[in-house]
Motif scaffolding. Structure first.
Motif, PDB file in Angstrom:
ATOM      1  N   ILE A 189       0.847  -1.193   0.000  1.00 30.28           N
ATOM      2  CA  ILE A 189       0.000   0.000   0.000  1.00 30.28           C
ATOM      3  C   ILE A 189       0.878   1.236   0.000  1.00 30.28           C
ATOM      4  N   THR A 190       0.601   2.139  -0.897  1.00 32.89           N
ATOM      5  CA  THR A 190       1.367   3.375  -1.005  1.00 32.89           C
ATOM      6  C   THR A 190       0.473   4.566  -0.712  1.00 32.89           C
ATOM      7  N   SER A 192      -0.183   6.928  -2.587  1.00 30.30           N
ATOM      8  CA  SER A 192      -0.978   7.318  -3.754  1.00 30.30           C
ATOM      9  C   SER A 192      -2.164   6.388  -4.000  1.00 30.30           C
ATOM     10  N   ASP A 193      -2.176   5.227  -3.299  1.00 31.49           N
ATOM     11  CA  ASP A 193      -3.280   4.285  -3.470  1.00 31.49           C
ATOM     12  C   ASP A 193      -3.621   3.692  -2.107  1.00 31.49           C
ATOM     13  N   SER A 195      -6.692   2.649  -1.371  1.00 30.18           N
ATOM     14  CA  SER A 195      -7.958   1.927  -1.510  1.00 30.18           C
ATOM     15  C   SER A 195      -7.820   0.449  -1.177  1.00 30.18           C
ATOM     16  N   ARG A 196      -6.608  -0.071  -1.169  1.00 26.64           N
ATOM     17  CA  ARG A 196      -6.414  -1.498  -0.897  1.00 26.64           C
ATOM     18  C   ARG A 196      -6.595  -1.771   0.591  1.00 26.64           C
ATOM     19  N   GLU A 222      -7.543   6.922   4.243  1.00 24.52           N
ATOM     20  CA  GLU A 222      -8.041   7.241   2.911  1.00 24.52           C
ATOM     21  C   GLU A 222      -8.981   8.437   2.967  1.00 24.52           C
ATOM     22  N   ASN A 226      -8.381  11.946   1.141  1.00 22.88           N
ATOM     23  CA  ASN A 226      -9.380  12.543   0.260  1.00 22.88           C
ATOM     24  C   ASN A 226      -9.781  13.931   0.754  1.00 22.88           C
TER      25      ASN A 226
END
Length: 475
Positions: A189-190, A192-193, A195-196, A222, A226
């Protein structure tokens, strides 16, 4: 592997301790059985001698049986007067416990026989003659059984420990496999993402709790990211409008090589610059609130003076009729911050009031309450929490309502929280909105407080929070 080694060592130590205890108990049991069998036999023979002398002794009692190898009856002169078949005629013990007494003997060595013997000696008497009845058994068989048991355990233990180690390795690996999968997923998991999510095992144990907790944390991260992106976008959008106006006029003046007249400065440039300056100040204030709480300069404050000054200001603007119910209330707080919070509420009411603004003050033993009401369109229930989110705006045509930055109500809420209170929104009597601000009256507020956060909003990563939506109201 480390868990397997530790667990296997614990199992090995437990088994060794158990084996030692078992051998010790077995040794005690065998000793008790040897002395019990020989003692019973010597007692029976002594009893028969006491009843009728040597002739009354049952020959069967002199025969060796399981648990008894040699029996001797010795008189006062140390002469063996009776014995078991094949027994030596030399006394095997010189112990004389006395009439009807019993004494244990051990480590007896008999000529022509290997090993040692143990047993019991019981004293008897008949017709003035004393006798000693000796019954002994060889310790060799018991010792061989004990050593045999120890040898079996010594052979079995390494095998059992190896099997236990393999089983522990398998089950520990199986139990930790979800942790390994969680670790790999988290590593992938980074920023930039986000969502995982990590896999949640179905074992319903601590690992399941860990996975659920991590997924909850990732949800918050997250949402915070956002919110950060939305906040940056909203802040950029809000600052772009005054900057565009300023840059456009300055570019025009530069291209045409003409001076900017004073009227343009007064009516366009200065208001836009002041608007941008106010917005930046609001953002800095909210950033400090998010980091350490709004800094307060604490002193005794006459809250009614602040409210009275706001009433005079509203009446001088002539935007709406002002009805006031002011009563003396003294609190401990920051007068400048409280003035700003009340002004934000009254400005918001002035934007939406159709004709009337009403201010009321109340107090009890611990809190002061300020109500700001208008007779405007009111606030829908589904957005009453959202209007305190930063940059919360609505797109439909607002008619005469001026466009604000969307920061006034959030700032008012943070100030109220810094003073130990809050702001709520309900319907005003007769229609419109009623904003109720409560603050502590007797509690001394620290110079820096961590603002309380609503549980339904993630903690911000940067200056503030942004929630998208379509608000009905705007400060």
């Amino acid at each position: 592997m480390r868990s397997t080694i530790v667990a296997t060592c614990v199992v090995a130590i437990a088994m060794i301790v158990g084996a030692v205890i078992m051998l010790f108990m077995l040794h005690r049991y065998q000793d008790r059985e040897m002395y019990k069998s020989t003692g019973t036999r010597s007692y029976d023979i002594a009893h028969q001698i006491d009843q009728g002398g040597l002739p009354s002794v049952d020959p069967e009692l002199l025969s060796p049986t399981t648990g008894i190898d040699i029996i001797q009856i010795i008189d006062n002169n140390g002469v063996v007067v009776a014995s078991s078949p094949g027994a030596t005629q030399e006394p095997i013990s010189s112990v004389t416990p006395g009439w009807w007494n019993t004494q244990q003997v051990d480590k007896i060595e008999i000529a022509g026989r290997s090993g040692t013997y143990c047993g019991q000696v019981t004293g008897a008497q008949y017709d003035g003659i004393g006798y000693n009845v000796i019954a002994v058994v060889s310790t060799q068989a018991y010792l061989s059984g004990l050593l045999g048991t120890a040898a079996i355990l010594a052979i079995e233990f390494p095998v059992v420990i190896l099997i236990a180690g393999a089983a522990i390795y398998f089950f520990v690996g199986r139990a930790l496999a979800p942790v390994t999968r969680i670790t790999k997923q988290v590593s992938a998991i980074t920023s930039s993402d986000l969502s995982r999510r990590v896999p949640v095992p179905s074992t319903d144990d601590e690992v399941t709790t860990l996975a659920v907790t991590m997924n909850t944390m990732l949800d918050r991260l997250e949402q915070s990211r956002n919110s950060q992106l939305e906040f940056v976008g909203d802040a950029s959008h809000e600052l772009r409008s005054p900057l565009t106006t300023l840059v456009g006029i300055l570019d025009l003046a530069d291209d045409t090589d003409s001076a900017i007249d004073v009227e343009t400065v007064r009516t366009i440039l200065l208001p836009e610059a002041l608007r941008m300056n106010s917005m930046v100040a609001d953002l800095l204030l909210l950033a400090r609130a998010d980091e350490r709480g709004i800094p307060l300069t604490v002193d005794e404050v006459d809250l009614d003076d602040i409210v009275g000054a706001e009433i005079q200001r509203l009446r001088s603007l002539g935007l709406a009729k002002v009805i006031a119910d002011v009563r003396p209330i003294r609190v401990i707080g920051d007068s400048d911050k409280l003035l700003r919070a009340i002004r934000n509420l009254t400005d918001n009411a002035a934007h939406y009031a159709a004709s009337t603004i009403t201010l009321k003050m109340n107090t009890n033993l611990s809190t002061a309450t300020i109500e700001v009401m208008d007779d405007g369109p009111g606030v829908a229930e589904d957005v009453r929490e959202k209007i305190f989110d930063r940059f919360y705006r609505h797109d439909p045509d607002r008619g005469r309502h001026q466009v604000g930055s969307g920061l006034g109500l959030p700032i008012a809420m943070e100030i109220a929280r810094a003073h130990g209170g809050s702001i709520t929104v309900t319907d005003a009597p007769g229609g419109g909105a009623r904003f109720t601000m409560t603050i502590k009256t007797e509690t001394t507020v620290p110079t820096s407080t961590e603002p309380a956060r609503r549980d339904d909003r993630p903690a911000p990563l940067v200056l503030g929070k942004a929630i998208t939506g379509a608000p009905d109201r705007l400060n």
